[in-house]
Scaffold this motif. Structure first.
Motif, PDB file in Angstrom:
ATOM      1  N   LEU A 140       0.876  -1.165   0.000  1.00  0.00           N
ATOM      2  CA  LEU A 140       0.000   0.000   0.000  1.00  0.00           C
ATOM      3  C   LEU A 140       0.916   1.218   0.000  1.00  0.00           C
ATOM      4  O   LEU A 140       1.778   1.346   0.882  1.00  0.00           O
ATOM      5  N   VAL A 141       0.746   2.107  -0.987  1.00  0.00           N
ATOM      6  CA  VAL A 141       1.652   3.241  -1.156  1.00  0.00           C
ATOM      7  C   VAL A 141       0.861   4.539  -1.214  1.00  0.00           C
ATOM      8  O   VAL A 141      -0.090   4.668  -1.987  1.00  0.00           O
ATOM      9  N   HIS A 142       1.261   5.509  -0.405  1.00  0.00           N
ATOM     10  CA  HIS A 142       0.627   6.826  -0.377  1.00  0.00           C
ATOM     11  C   HIS A 142       1.665   7.888  -0.688  1.00  0.00           C
ATOM     12  O   HIS A 142       2.747   7.895  -0.114  1.00  0.00           O
ATOM     13  N   PRO A 143       1.338   8.831  -1.611  1.00  0.00           N
ATOM     14  CA  PRO A 143       0.134   8.958  -2.435  1.00  0.00           C
ATOM     15  C   PRO A 143       0.321   8.325  -3.807  1.00  0.00           C
ATOM     16  O   PRO A 143       1.237   7.536  -4.004  1.00  0.00           O
ATOM     17  N   ASP A 144      -0.536   8.727  -4.772  1.00  0.00           N
ATOM     18  CA  ASP A 144      -0.533   8.110  -6.101  1.00  0.00           C
ATOM     19  C   ASP A 144       0.826   8.186  -6.786  1.00  0.00           C
ATOM     20  O   ASP A 144       1.278   7.217  -7.391  1.00  0.00           O
TER      21      ASP A 144
END
Length: 374
Positions: A280-284
């Motif tokens: 899960l990676v924030h942001p795009d």
């Protein structure tokens, strides 16, 4: 290949990088972007021209600036019904940017304000602005607004001073995507926020449903959203019986930092070493950078590594389209206007703190976990 950091981003990631830079700095320079993105001047100018056609920026000599503010003091909104008379109420909005993330929020505000017969003034501050009080004072003293909706920078020495000023200025206010208290009594400030912790939980549950057990979280070091995402992620890992040895967290510097590429490399190295099958990676933009680098290193997405982006601003533009958590930006803006108008109608009502749930949009970047040893 001993220089893994020097890879060229694909077009969607380049666009996201440009928008993030505009949001932060208010201007981008072609010479700087060429170095940061590793592309030719022709490619970059083509990117900027296309983005200008889409209304995302305005080209200037040697670079680009944000588009015109979407609302200003000259805009007027007619009353919502013929029975209404007199000047409509005016509310002022101060957000960190009118580019990435915030246009959707302000669009929701404008739509709700138009429906309710309210005039809206929108201003963009900057994440680098240390003290928003001068801008807010102009709203109150020069513009004579009836209420304020504010997303202050909470990571500055003046952050609490801004909150105290809002509480004492005599004009009702609502925070959006921020929470705060008023001293000395620690009274909560009226606010509307996305449940970013729930967004992380939704992502973790989706990955677990696909059989992923060894997962990772990669988040922006400087974003106020990151802290809430991390809290939700930790809770989800406990819920799903993921132990600390089975998941990891990595914090990234700003994308324009010279340390950024090395940090992406290091986090991907950690994922490979631990046999991580999903992130899960924030942001795009960061999620796109991870997908870019993984593909450049022969790691298939999603067959070898599933990736979920957080924000869903431009995630669908990548190839493969990124599964993403989408905060309810338009609904958030509408709820902020509604909350402020309710306060104006009834100043004695209790303080309300509204939380709006995000959604998970499943696309092509997540798949069942690969079998171990495959």
């Amino acid at each position: 290949m001993n220089d893994k950091a020097n890879y060229s981003l694909l077009a969607p990631a380049r666009r996201s990088h440009v928008l993030a830079s505009l949001s932060r700095d208010g201007v981008v320079r072609i010479s700087q972007l060429i170095d940061e993105l590793g592309v030719s001047p022709v490619t970059l100018r083509r990117d900027l021209a296309q983005m200008e056609d889409e209304g995302l920026l305005v080209r200037i000599h040697g670079g680009a600036v944000p588009p015109v503010v979407i609302a200003d003091e000259d805009d007027e909104v007619a009353p919502s019904s013929p029975e209404e008379s007199g000047a409509p109420r005016t509310i002022a909005v101060l957000v960190p940017s009118l580019n990435y993330y915030w246009p959707g929020v302000t669009r929701g505000m404008e739509q709700e304000a138009r429906r309710r017969g309210v005039r809206v003034l929108v201003r963009a501050a900057s994440y680098s602005l240390q003290d928003e009080r001068p801008v807010l004072e102009r709203f109150v003293n020069a513009e004579g607004v009836d209420g304020l909706i504010v997303a202050p920078n909470t990571d500055t020495p003046h952050a609490q001073d801004v909150i105290q000023w809002l509480a004492e200025c005599g004009v009702p206010s609502v925070l959006v995507e921020r929470e705060a208290i008023v001293l000395p009594g620690n009274e909560p400030v009226e606010s509307v926020t996305s449940d970013h912790a729930l967004g992380a939980v939704l992502a973790a549950r989706h990955l677990a449903s696909l059989g992923h057990r060894t997962v990772g979280l990669v988040i922006s070091r400087d974003s106020p959203t990151s802290r809430k995402i991390s809290q939700g992620w930790d809770a989800a890992c406990r819920e799903l019986d993921l132990t600390p040895t089975e998941h990891f967290e990595s914090f990234l510097p700003d994308r324009t930092s010279p340390e950024f590429s090395a940090a992406v490399d290091a986090a991907l190295d950690t994922a490979v070493e631990r046999g991580t099958t999903a992130l899960l990676v924030h942001p795009d933009a960061e999620a796109m950078a991870f997908a870019d680098l993984a593909l450049a290193r022969g790691i298939r997405v999603p067959e070898d590594l599933s990736i979920i982006a957080y924000d869903d601003e431009v995630a669908a533009m990548f190839s493969p389209a990124l599964t993403a958590v989408r905060p309810p930006r338009e609904a958030l803006g509408a709820a902020a206007v509604d909350l402020l108008l309710r306060r104006l109608e009834d100043p004695s009502r209790p303080v309300h703190r509204v939380t709006v749930n995000p959604a998970l949009n499943v696309r092509a970047s997540t798949a069942p976990a690969p079998e171990r040893g495959a």
